[in-house]
Motif scaffolding. Structure first.
Motif, mmCIF file in Angstrom:
data_model
loop_
_atom_site.group_PDB
_atom_site.id
_atom_site.type_symbol
_atom_site.label_atom_id
_atom_site.label_comp_id
_atom_site.label_asym_id
_atom_site.label_seq_id
_atom_site.Cartn_x
_atom_site.Cartn_y
_atom_site.Cartn_z
ATOM 1 N N HIS A 151 1.082 -1.352 0.015
ATOM 2 C CA HIS A 151 0.015 0.271 -0.214
ATOM 3 C C HIS A 151 1.215 1.345 -0.052
ATOM 4 C CE1 HIS A 151 -3.833 -2.060 0.743
ATOM 5 N NE2 HIS A 151 -3.354 -3.123 1.401
ATOM 6 N N ASN A 152 0.106 2.566 -0.557
ATOM 7 C CA ASN A 152 1.230 4.141 -0.259
ATOM 8 C C ASN A 152 2.157 3.682 -0.836
ATOM 9 O OD1 ASN A 152 -1.597 4.612 1.776
ATOM 10 N ND2 ASN A 152 0.048 3.540 3.662
ATOM 11 N N HIS A 153 2.277 3.426 -2.104
ATOM 12 C CA HIS A 153 3.158 3.477 -3.241
ATOM 13 C C HIS A 153 4.399 2.372 -3.355
ATOM 14 C CE1 HIS A 153 1.906 6.042 -5.624
ATOM 15 N NE2 HIS A 153 1.227 6.783 -4.424
ATOM 16 N N GLY A 154 4.343 1.146 -2.089
ATOM 17 C CA GLY A 154 5.056 0.443 -1.433
ATOM 18 C C GLY A 154 5.650 0.862 -0.334
ATOM 19 N N GLU A 155 5.094 1.731 0.107
ATOM 20 C CA GLU A 155 5.853 1.854 1.355
ATOM 21 C C GLU A 155 4.893 1.192 3.138
ATOM 22 O OE1 GLU A 155 5.117 6.469 1.627
ATOM 23 O OE2 GLU A 155 6.814 6.782 0.327
ATOM 24 N N THR A 156 4.036 0.478 2.424
ATOM 25 C CA THR A 156 3.655 -0.111 4.052
ATOM 26 C C THR A 156 3.155 -1.021 3.530
ATOM 27 O OG1 THR A 156 1.268 0.993 3.693
ATOM 28 C CG2 THR A 156 2.350 2.163 5.300
ATOM 29 N N PHE A 157 2.474 -2.358 3.771
ATOM 30 C CA PHE A 157 2.027 -3.611 3.622
ATOM 31 C C PHE A 157 1.349 -4.227 4.874
ATOM 32 C CE2 PHE A 157 5.851 -4.825 6.160
ATOM 33 C CZ PHE A 157 5.952 -6.425 6.499
ATOM 34 N N ARG A 158 0.701 -4.997 4.017
ATOM 35 C CA ARG A 158 -0.426 -5.847 4.641
ATOM 36 C C ARG A 158 0.140 -7.665 4.191
ATOM 37 N NH1 ARG A 158 -5.517 -2.259 4.737
ATOM 38 N NH2 ARG A 158 -5.564 -2.107 6.694
#
Length: 666
Positions: free
Chosen positions: A117-124
């Motif tokens: 998410h957020n252009h690869g800055e966060t993830f799940r």
């Protein structure tokens, strides 16, 4: 990769479906891929043992296995006409079903994907990915081949034999090598998860089609199978009326039984054993009817291959669930046969036992030593259903069958119960074994538990029952709908059967839909990327491919459904000297008593910045930690930056990370 393996499985397995009589198994062509997976997996045990793993070994092995398989089939049957006719029916009548199976299989495999998410800055992450950290097994095969070493932990600086059912992971290693630089162990795991989902669902469709009367009900039953595949627990629906605290005052909070989508997402290795168990037992029903000696022994050998492959995939499903299911089926086959036919059946079962035991020797040897010394690997303990009574009480035993199973898998279990009698009447040679498998597999989960780590025996032995019940239930629903259509909805018994089944299936969908959403979108907290990819790439290429790596087990703890160190397991593509406390205890049964706790304490102290020379010598000499990864998220970062780490020196560094490598032993 998944498509490649599936095509080879189809090519290798489809010819042998002729051993299933077409008049009884009209959906037999759908069994081909499962048979093919078993044949390929068993072929690659000696092939990979002697030649190792690599792109050349994988492609040449698949081609040689296919050539040998086709040559043997041609010598025995000399004709592909029956198979061609079955394939034409498969692609003319069931193309939409195959498309949906493909979609569901990709959904199952999507648990392996990181959801950015957020252009690869966060993830799940999807919670089942924590059980896919076993990709380290695949990487261990790729790097060192046989014999398999423990990829999760080490003691004494020595690589010990790893006692685990390895066959699914070996095949995933073969798969991951097909496209060399374009694929990793992680991608091999994802590909085999997709293949497992597709093969298991296709087998269920073949069973339901074989239980149906005509072309209309056959196609209808196939659609019902696909609907039942996303059926799940009824408890989330019931929680809309009864609060969770009230539910847990009635029901034990013990791990529940899971349906197809949950099982294949979490434990594809166990799921793959399910179709092999079912098909091997169904093949035995024709032993007394085989007319030629060559066909008789061909059937025996194929059954033995399926049995040993199932055991190699999962000791719980292919071992215990198979053995207990085989007993009533064997007795039923002996009781209904007479004279020469009975003698042939008895000889066949004895031969199956001997041949299966011989072929299963590699898998059996690999699993020796999995249990804690002095403690039996399995025990007798009834499933704890009711929170307010002991497990040994009669009420708890009854509650397993009349309360727990309807709640855990009511969308499958109740339709199965309502459909079983009709299925036996229509097609006894198919339905009786499926009913026996269902009852006995559920009985294993009911009364037995494994004591190696988790109760995997109780949780996974039900897989053959789940698959069998889905097939019987789907055929029954299709049959009842067909009767209602012919009578313009006036049939009392079909309506009494269909209406409650539709209600239960509908009530079970919310949790099934949530499972799909979880696989695709993830269900963990939204977590920030804490170290750049260069760190993981550097870890892969520091030292030799056989060196063991240590990374912080808590780096992405807040994204994990249980503490397994997903970063160290999925991203390093290396064996670990210590992956996580849970994996260490689960897969290092022979470690000295209390040693796991000592290791946990020393590594926790190290990453918290308490660097003692004795601890570092322990990591290097006792655990064999050749390479250590440190990021700026850990308290030890300051000492690592000042190069104040005894017995290790800095090998590589980057933005927010340092990699240490052990000094030569002294």
């Amino acid at each position: 990769m998944a498509l490649t393996i599936f095509v080879f499985a189809f090519l290798n397995g489809s010819p042998w479906v002729v051993l299933f009589p077409r008049e009884k198994f009209t959906g037999r062509i759908m069994f081909g891929p499962a048979i093919g997976v078993a044949l390929i997996a068993m072929f690659f045990i000696p092939w990979s043992w002697f030649l190792g793993f690599g792109v050349i070994q994988s492609w040449s092995g698949l081609l040689v296995a296919t050539f040998i398989n086709m040559a043997i089939f041609k010598c025995i049957t000399k004709s592909y006409e029956d198979i061609k006719a079955d394939i034409r029916v498969l692609f003319s009548d069931y193309t939409p079903h195959l498309f949906v199976i493909g979609m569901l299989s990709v959904i199952a495999g999507s648990v392996d994907l990181v959801k950015f998410h957020n252009h690869g800055e966060t993830f799940r992450l999807a919670s089942p990915i924590t059980d896919h950290v076993k990709v380290n097994i695949i990487q261990s095969f790729r790097a060192e081949g046989f014999p398999l070493k423990n990829p999760f932990a080490n003691v004494g600086g020595e690589d010990r034999h790893f006692p685990y059912y390895f066959l699914w992971y070996m095949l995933a290693a073969v798969t991951s090598c097909l496209y060399h630089g374009l694929s990793s162990a992680w991608e091999g795991d994802m590909a085999m998860t997709i293949v497992t989902a597709f093969v298991s669902l296709l087998t269920i469709l073949g069973l339901s089609v074989s239980l149906s009367r005509d072309s209309v009900t056959k196609r209808s039953s196939a659609w019902w199978c696909l609907l039942l595949s996303i059926s799940a627990s009824l408890l989330p629906f019931i929680s809309l009326v009864i609060t969770w605290p009230t539910i847990w005052r009635i029901l034990s909070a013990e791990h529940s039984l899971e349906t197809w989508l949950q099982q294949v997402s979490w434990v594809p290795q166990h799921m793959m054993a399910g179709p092999l168990v079912i098909l091997s037992l169904l093949l035995t029903t024709g032993l007394g009817l085989v007319r030629t000696r060559s066909s008789f022994w061909t059937t025996i050998i194929l059954i033995a291959i399926l049995v040993s492959a199932g055991f190699g995939m999962s000791a719980w499903v292919g071992g215990f669930a198979f053995l207990l299911s085989a007993v009533p089926i064997a007795l039923w086959e002996i009781a209904r046969s007479k004279g020469e036919t009975r003698r042939r059946v008895i000889i066949g079962w004895c031969a199956i036992g001997v041949c299966s035991a011989i072929l299963a020797i590699p898998s059996l040897l690999s699993q020796m030593g999995a249990a804690v010394p002095g403690q039996p690997p399995i025990g007798i303990r009834p499933w704890h259903v009711l929170a307010f009574v002991p497990t040994s009480s009669l009420l708890n035993h009854i509650a397993y069958w009349v309360l727990f199973l309807p709640l855990a898998m009511g969308g499958i279990y109740i339709p199965f119960l309502l459909s079983a009698k009709g299925a036996i009447r229509r097609s006894p040679d198919v339905a009786v074994p499926l009913v026996c498998i269902s009852i006995m597999s559920l009985s294993v989960s009911w009364l037995m538990e494994s004591r190696i780590a988790n109760n995997d025996l109780g949780w996974r032995a039900a897989i053959p029952a789940i698959l069998s019940m889905m097939a019987v239930a789907a055929a029954g629903l299709a049959e009842n709908f067909s009767i209602l259509a012919q009578k313009n909805g006036s049939g009392l018994m079909p309506r009494m059967s269909v209406i409650p089944c539709i209600m239960l299936i509908t009530a079970s969908f919310p949790w099934g839909i949530y499972e799909i959403k979880r696989n695709v979108m993830g269900d963990s907290l939204l977590v920030k990327i804490r170290v750049e990819n260069a760190y993981w790439l550097a870890l892969r290429h520091t030292g030799s491919a056989t060196d063991r790596v240590l990374t912080s087990p808590s780096l992405y703890r807040d994204a994990e459904s249980w503490p397994v160190n997903v970063g160290g397991g999925l991203m390093t593509e290396r064996k670990s000297c210590y992956l996580s406390y849970d994996y260490m205890r689960s897969f290092s049964a022979h470690w000295p008593s209390g040693f796991s706790d000592e290791v946990q304490r020393r590594i926790t102290d190290f990453y918290n910045g308490d660097v003692e020379a004795s601890d570092m010598r322990f990591l290097r000499d006792r655990l064999g930690c050749r390479v250590i990864g440190i990021t700026s998220n850990e308290k030890v970062w300051k000492k690592a930056s000042s190069k104040d780490i005894p017995f290790y020196h800095q090998a590589k560094n980057g933005h927010g990370w340092i990699i240490m490598i052990a000094n030569d032993l002294s």
